[in-house]
Design a protein around this motif. Sequence first.
Motif, mmCIF file in Angstrom:
data_model
loop_
_atom_site.group_PDB
_atom_site.id
_atom_site.type_symbol
_atom_site.label_atom_id
_atom_site.label_comp_id
_atom_site.label_asym_id
_atom_site.label_seq_id
_atom_site.Cartn_x
_atom_site.Cartn_y
_atom_site.Cartn_z
ATOM 1 N N ILE A 190 -3.957 -37.041 -15.628
ATOM 2 C CA ILE A 190 -4.657 -36.651 -16.857
ATOM 3 C C ILE A 190 -3.914 -37.175 -18.077
ATOM 4 O O ILE A 190 -4.519 -37.714 -19.017
ATOM 5 N N ALA A 191 -2.593 -37.029 -18.080
ATOM 6 C CA ALA A 191 -1.798 -37.536 -19.206
ATOM 7 C C ALA A 191 -1.987 -39.043 -19.371
ATOM 8 O O ALA A 191 -2.143 -39.541 -20.498
ATOM 9 N N ALA A 243 -13.671 -24.984 -16.532
ATOM 10 C CA ALA A 243 -12.882 -24.881 -15.305
ATOM 11 C C ALA A 243 -13.259 -26.039 -14.386
ATOM 12 O O ALA A 243 -14.435 -26.206 -14.040
ATOM 13 N N ILE A 244 -12.275 -26.839 -14.027
ATOM 14 C CA ILE A 244 -12.469 -27.915 -13.066
ATOM 15 C C ILE A 244 -12.080 -27.375 -11.696
ATOM 16 O O ILE A 244 -10.954 -26.904 -11.500
ATOM 17 N N CYS A 245 -13.016 -27.431 -10.729
ATOM 18 C CA CYS A 245 -12.826 -26.765 -9.441
ATOM 19 C C CYS A 245 -12.930 -27.779 -8.297
ATOM 20 O O CYS A 245 -14.002 -27.928 -7.687
ATOM 21 N N PRO A 246 -11.836 -28.461 -7.983
ATOM 22 C CA PRO A 246 -11.889 -29.433 -6.892
ATOM 23 C C PRO A 246 -11.565 -28.801 -5.543
ATOM 24 O O PRO A 246 -10.964 -27.717 -5.461
ATOM 25 N N ILE A 285 -10.134 -36.804 -11.061
ATOM 26 C CA ILE A 285 -10.082 -35.567 -11.845
ATOM 27 C C ILE A 285 -9.748 -35.886 -13.304
ATOM 28 O O ILE A 285 -10.312 -35.287 -14.225
ATOM 29 N N ALA A 286 -8.844 -36.836 -13.512
ATOM 30 C CA ALA A 286 -8.455 -37.204 -14.879
ATOM 31 C C ALA A 286 -9.640 -37.722 -15.669
ATOM 32 O O ALA A 286 -9.820 -37.369 -16.847
ATOM 33 N N ARG A 287 -10.474 -38.538 -15.048
ATOM 34 C CA ARG A 287 -11.655 -39.049 -15.757
ATOM 35 C C ARG A 287 -12.643 -37.929 -16.053
ATOM 36 O O ARG A 287 -13.252 -37.906 -17.124
ATOM 37 N N LEU A 288 -12.800 -36.995 -15.111
ATOM 38 C CA LEU A 288 -13.680 -35.851 -15.365
ATOM 39 C C LEU A 288 -13.192 -35.028 -16.550
ATOM 40 O O LEU A 288 -13.983 -34.617 -17.402
ATOM 41 N N VAL A 289 -11.891 -34.778 -16.603
ATOM 42 C CA VAL A 289 -11.324 -34.019 -17.713
ATOM 43 C C VAL A 289 -11.556 -34.745 -19.029
ATOM 44 O O VAL A 289 -12.027 -34.162 -20.018
ATOM 45 N N ALA A 290 -11.223 -36.033 -19.066
ATOM 46 C CA ALA A 290 -11.348 -36.801 -20.305
ATOM 47 C C ALA A 290 -12.798 -36.859 -20.777
ATOM 48 O O ALA A 290 -13.081 -36.705 -21.972
#
Length: 227
Positions: free
Chosen positions: A18-19, A170-173, A198-203
């Motif tokens: 994510i960073a 909330a990201i729920c993988p 997950i990082a792309r989903l967050v961004a």
Amino acid sequence: MQKVAMISGASRGIGLAIATELSRRGYLLSLGVRDPSALICRFDALVFPYEARDTNAGRRWVEATIERFGHIDVLVSNAGICKHISLEDGTDELLEETLDINVKAPFRLIQAALPHLRRAGGARVVQIASLSGKRVKNLNAGYQMSKHAAIALTHAVRRAGWDDGLRATAICPGFVNTEMATGIADLDPEAMTQPEDIARLVANTIEMPNSASVAEILVNCRHEDLF
């Protein structure tokens, strides 16, 4: 003005991915890690020693971030543990550690950051939860309890900050190809969701407008009946 993102558990796995993605998109970063010397990254960031079980760690990290950048726009609560705590033989010590790190620490961190997030007028909070917060599939009751609570915390943030433009997701993988999944997943690493996914989903989620806020994102690497 560049946006500032705080990310806990950023030394490896999902947090580091994510960073990396947010740095690529131009965010200024404040990274909370247990051991700053263990962080290997190719971008500039404020790196703060963040021990989740320390009741004052969240407040100190928020204060350091404000001192460095002056504002906070995004908070990603990613630090967490997964230890097996069954109803048959789970111990108070393991349950307390899990709740401390997966529930109490995010609560304290968000509580410390909330006034600054409200002032941002469009801030975002992301909680890296789990599909274990949406269903009970195995016998790890303690972990499941903690992730159900983490999702409840996310909805509490949405309610508390809505009128100030603060949105929370909330990201729920399921299984993600990280050290945490090693030894417990019954899938090959390449078949799991990757940290970069997950990082792309967050961004992408934090860049959605306030009028299209997403409360929960369920992420599957294989089919599950979730309803």
